[in-house]
Design an enzyme around this catalytic site. Structure first.
Site, PDB file in Angstrom:
ATOM      1  N   ASP A 185      11.755  15.939 -11.219  1.00  0.00           N
ATOM      2  CA  ASP A 185      13.075  16.707 -12.257  1.00  0.00           C
ATOM      3  C   ASP A 185      14.356  17.264 -11.850  1.00  0.00           C
ATOM      4  OD1 ASP A 185      14.394  16.754 -14.229  1.00  0.00           O
ATOM      5  OD2 ASP A 185      12.888  17.142 -15.410  1.00  0.00           O
ATOM      6  N   VAL A 186      15.341  16.207 -11.315  1.00  0.00           N
ATOM      7  CA  VAL A 186      16.172  17.286 -10.124  1.00  0.00           C
ATOM      8  C   VAL A 186      16.852  18.247 -11.581  1.00  0.00           C
ATOM      9  CG1 VAL A 186      18.502  16.677  -9.513  1.00  0.00           C
ATOM     10  CG2 VAL A 186      16.441  14.764  -8.353  1.00  0.00           C
ATOM     11  N   ASN A 243      22.850  11.111  -6.521  1.00  0.00           N
ATOM     12  CA  ASN A 243      22.294   9.240  -7.001  1.00  0.00           C
ATOM     13  C   ASN A 243      21.529   9.858  -7.931  1.00  0.00           C
ATOM     14  OD1 ASN A 243      22.750   6.689  -7.163  1.00  0.00           O
ATOM     15  ND2 ASN A 243      20.668   6.798  -7.929  1.00  0.00           N
ATOM     16  N   TYR A 258      28.220  11.621 -20.677  1.00  0.00           N
ATOM     17  CA  TYR A 258      28.543  10.920 -19.690  1.00  0.00           C
ATOM     18  C   TYR A 258      29.757  11.259 -19.208  1.00  0.00           C
ATOM     19  CZ  TYR A 258      26.886   7.517 -16.141  1.00  0.00           C
ATOM     20  OH  TYR A 258      26.722   6.415 -15.522  1.00  0.00           O
ATOM     21  N   ALA A 259      30.721  10.267 -19.344  1.00  0.00           N
ATOM     22  CA  ALA A 259      31.594  10.350 -18.680  1.00  0.00           C
ATOM     23  C   ALA A 259      32.131  11.934 -18.395  1.00  0.00           C
ATOM     24  CB  ALA A 259      32.900   9.645 -19.758  1.00  0.00           C
ATOM     25  N   ALA A 280      30.523  14.250 -16.922  1.00  0.00           N
ATOM     26  CA  ALA A 280      29.461  15.008 -16.507  1.00  0.00           C
ATOM     27  C   ALA A 280      30.181  13.834 -15.044  1.00  0.00           C
ATOM     28  CB  ALA A 280      28.293  14.255 -16.879  1.00  0.00           C
TER      29      ALA A 280
END
Length: 251
Positions: free
Chosen positions: A64-65, A91, A151-152, A154
């Site tokens: 888990d990054v 990624n 999301y955008a 980040a």
């Protein structure tokens, strides 16, 4: 064209499915040794098997990054098993689309801070080894309005981070770039699911593509692997949109 990646070592965070899987396979096809991680074990094992068929060294671990200790442990294992780390591809994504506290925390912790932490860990290794390349996987969502805000934001921050890091690390021989994919479709991926469950949304996104189709993971992977290769030696601090012209802005 020989990209000069044979026997180099590349780490791909979030490397078991979709774009990450295609990137990992492209590196292996170029003769690079590859380390991948993901949260899910089944897809990770399947991609590991595909990579081993390319006759390169492979390191695959569940990770888990968003958990700093787990991320460091994976990266140190990758370096130990492969012998070095010349390339890092950030990624991993939480795919957190809710505009609430949970969505913001997930996006910032995984998409952004996962990349920041991983870059900070591998940079001394690259510097000691004479150089390297880091590629952040951002998104068209980070370049224009209209996507889920957390999301955008980040993904936009990744573009800014890559530019600043590129200037800082250039004297040490480490290049840093970002790739911003547009709408990418693959089996069981986000847009494949949306096509099955919300056809109007899918069709509205498709209508923004001047090619009349969505992109494929391999088309993104080709750009990423080139940017990470010695053939792109004079390219750093760039955000490359891989979107078939979907982005309409001049910048």
């Amino acid at each position: 064209m020989d990209l000069g990646l044979r026997e180099k070592s590349a780490v791909v965070l979030g490397g078991s499915k979709g774009i990450g899987r295609s990137i990992a396979l492209r590196f292996a096809e170029e003769g690079a040794n590859v380390a991948i991680c993901a949260r899910g074990d089944l897809a990770l094992q399947a991609t590991e098997s595909e990579l081993r068929q390319k006759k390169v060294q492979v390191c695959a671990r569940v990770c888990d990054v968003g958990k700093p200790d787990a991320l460091r442990a994976f990266l140190e294992t990758a370096r130990r098993e492969l012998g070095s780390v010349e390339v890092l591809v950030n990624n991993a994504t939480a795919f957190a689309f809710s505009d609430d506290e949970e969505g913001w925390q997930a996006s910032l912790n995984v998409d952004l801070m996962g990349a920041v932490r991983a870059s900070n860990i591998v940079t001394p290794w690259m510097t000691a080894g004479g150089g390297g390349a880091i590629v952040h996987i951002s998104s068209l969502s980070g370049m224009e309005a209209g996507s889920p805000p957390a999301y955008a934001a980040a993904k936009a921050a990744l573009i800014s981070h890559s530019k600043n890091l590129a200037r800082t690390l250039a004297p040490h021989g480490v290049r840093v770039n970002a790739v911003a994919p547009g709408s990418i479709e693959f089996p069981n991926g986000l847009w494949d699911e949306i096509k099955r469950t919300n056809r109007p949304l899918y069709d509205s996104a498709l209508a923004t593509s001047p090619w009349g189709r969505m992109g494929a993971p391999d088309e993104v992977a080709d750009a990423v692997v080139f940017l990470a290769s010695p053939r792109a030696a004079w390219i750093t601090g760039v955000c490359l949109a891989v979107d078939g012209g979907q982005h309409k802005g001049n910048l």
